[in-house]
Design a protein around this motif. Structure first.
Motif, PDB file in Angstrom:
ATOM      1  N   ILE A 176       0.858  -1.186   0.000  1.00  0.00           N
ATOM      2  CA  ILE A 176       0.000   0.000   0.000  1.00  0.00           C
ATOM      3  C   ILE A 176       0.894   1.235   0.000  1.00  0.00           C
ATOM      4  O   ILE A 176       1.842   1.323   0.780  1.00  0.00           O
ATOM      5  N   ALA A 177       0.595   2.172  -0.867  1.00  0.00           N
ATOM      6  CA  ALA A 177       1.311   3.448  -0.900  1.00  0.00           C
ATOM      7  C   ALA A 177       0.368   4.560  -0.435  1.00  0.00           C
ATOM      8  O   ALA A 177      -0.752   4.668  -0.936  1.00  0.00           O
ATOM      9  N   GLU A 178       0.828   5.326   0.528  1.00  0.00           N
ATOM     10  CA  GLU A 178       0.056   6.475   0.993  1.00  0.00           C
ATOM     11  C   GLU A 178       0.392   7.692   0.134  1.00  0.00           C
ATOM     12  O   GLU A 178       1.559   8.041  -0.026  1.00  0.00           O
ATOM     13  N   LEU A 179      -0.641   8.326  -0.398  1.00  0.00           N
ATOM     14  CA  LEU A 179      -0.445   9.564  -1.150  1.00  0.00           C
ATOM     15  C   LEU A 179      -0.431  10.714  -0.141  1.00  0.00           C
ATOM     16  O   LEU A 179      -1.420  11.417   0.064  1.00  0.00           O
ATOM     17  N   ASP A 180       0.708  10.870   0.522  1.00  0.00           N
ATOM     18  CA  ASP A 180       0.805  11.768   1.667  1.00  0.00           C
ATOM     19  C   ASP A 180       1.400  13.125   1.312  1.00  0.00           C
ATOM     20  O   ASP A 180       1.634  13.954   2.192  1.00  0.00           O
ATOM     21  N   ARG A 181       1.661  13.372   0.054  1.00  0.00           N
ATOM     22  CA  ARG A 181       2.120  14.687  -0.407  1.00  0.00           C
ATOM     23  C   ARG A 181       1.112  15.204  -1.419  1.00  0.00           C
ATOM     24  O   ARG A 181       0.870  14.558  -2.445  1.00  0.00           O
ATOM     25  N   SER A 182       0.500  16.341  -1.173  1.00  0.00           N
ATOM     26  CA  SER A 182      -0.515  16.844  -2.091  1.00  0.00           C
ATOM     27  C   SER A 182      -0.586  18.364  -2.050  1.00  0.00           C
ATOM     28  O   SER A 182      -0.400  18.982  -1.007  1.00  0.00           O
ATOM     29  N   VAL A 183      -0.842  18.950  -3.208  1.00  0.00           N
ATOM     30  CA  VAL A 183      -0.973  20.391  -3.380  1.00  0.00           C
ATOM     31  C   VAL A 183      -2.140  20.633  -4.323  1.00  0.00           C
ATOM     32  O   VAL A 183      -2.280  19.948  -5.339  1.00  0.00           O
ATOM     33  N   MET A 184      -2.977  21.612  -4.013  1.00  0.00           N
ATOM     34  CA  MET A 184      -4.129  21.935  -4.850  1.00  0.00           C
ATOM     35  C   MET A 184      -3.920  23.304  -5.496  1.00  0.00           C
ATOM     36  O   MET A 184      -3.622  24.292  -4.806  1.00  0.00           O
ATOM     37  N   LEU A 185      -4.061  23.355  -6.822  1.00  0.00           N
ATOM     38  CA  LEU A 185      -3.818  24.571  -7.581  1.00  0.00           C
ATOM     39  C   LEU A 185      -4.955  24.833  -8.552  1.00  0.00           C
ATOM     40  O   LEU A 185      -5.595  23.907  -9.046  1.00  0.00           O
TER      41      LEU A 185
END
Length: 322
Positions: free
Chosen positions: A2-11
């Motif tokens: 399982i990979a956590e998508l723990d880096r995110s930016v909203m633009l």
């Protein structure tokens, strides 16, 4: 795995065109190799409702969502402003600008961006979720990846010349707004359960040992993680502008996934939480939620009957991690 998508930016897409992304955010975003493009109803403000007192802002937000009660008035603490400032908005009132006493712009953003700040400070989900449903939930349109030589191409560089993004923007109804979420995984977890298939020392036992060695042969390359996460997300959300991987992921013949099969892994999955972005994701096949997760088997049930098996239930996996 399982990979956590723990880096995110909203633009907003505009930020890609006018290069208005703050330097510190740009450095963070450039390390993201996955991106999600989505849309939601445009939010506007009643210009007569705008006021600011030090860092306390008030505005009445109106959504183009087809509902008579899609209006909400909020007062919230807006970070980064203080003193003698004013807030203004020109037609069609979907963008707010905060100006200082010398008429210099100190903040600018879509009305929905400011509403998201207001909702993030709501006391409970009971208070915020009806507003999210009308204003902030994002419909997923497309998922893609960007990974150049030695990982030196991030999602921002890819999106600056992206034909599918331009197509989505050109086909978007005028009462909708488009947003981009950049994603990456900094942590992955391998879960195993061992069921010996032979007696100690016999050929089946030796094969079990080899199997275990292959699966635990060090971390996966970042590019491989990006590849399988793209497939997982497309398979899960079924975005309308994606063509590949919606029905075929995972596929043993796919070259990007070769190492997964060489390692003899049984399943791959993802976990994604967007609460910190104040946006729930949804699609035609997935209900609105801050949290999304799924696992996909790399083998048919009849192909996998040996000792090193992944648990299929992601809730069990999550419980083990605690």
């Amino acid at each position: 795995m399982i990979a956590e998508l723990d880096r995110s930016v909203m633009l907003e897409p505009r930020a890609l065109r006018d290069q208005s992304i703050p330097k510190e955010l740009l450095e963070y975003a450039n390390e993201c190799h996955l991106y999600l493009i989505g849309h939601r109803p445009m939010t506007v403000v009643d210009p007569n409702s705008l006021s600011v007192d030090d860092n306390l802002m008030t505005a009445r937000f109106i959504s183009y969502e087809q509902s008579e009660d899609a209006i909400v008035e909020c007062t919230w603490t807006q970070p980064g402003i203080s003193g003698a400032v004013r807030v203004e908005s020109d037609w069609p009132h979907n963008v707010l600008r905060i100006m200082d006493a010398s008429d210099s712009q100190i903040a600018r953003g879509n009305a929905s961006f400011f509403l998201a700040y207001a909702m993030a400070s709501a006391e409970s989900d009971v208070q915020r979720l009806p507003v999210d449903a009308q204003f902030l939930d994002l419909m997923v349109d497309y998922i893609g990846k960007a990974y150049g030589t030695e990982g030196n191409r991030g999602a921002i560089a890819r999106l600056q010349s992206h034909s599918t993004l331009q197509r989505i923007l050109s086909e978007l109804p005028r009462d909708m707004e488009s947003w981009i979420i950049l994603l990456n995984s900094d942590s992955q977890t391998l879960f195993t359960s061992i069921v010996p298939s032979g007696q100690k020392g016999d050929s089946a036992d030796q094969e079990d040992d080899l199997h275990l060695q292959r699966a635990l042969a060090g971390p996966l390359e970042e590019e491989m993680i990006v590849d399988f996460l793209e497939g997982c997300l497309i398979k899960y959300f079924q975005p309308p502008y994606n063509v590949q991987l919606k029905k075929t992921f995972p596929q043993a013949s796919a070259k990007p996934l070769a190492e997964l099969y060489t390692r003899d892994l049984n399943a791959v999955g993802f976990e994604l939480d967007t609460r910190h972005l104040s946006v729930r994701l949804r699609s035609a096949t997935v209900a609105s939620s801050f949290a999304h997760n799924a696992m996909y088997s790399l083998h048919s049930p009849t192909d996998r009957k040996n000792m090193f098996d992944f648990v299929d239930d992601i809730e069990v996996l999550r419980a083990r991690r605690r």
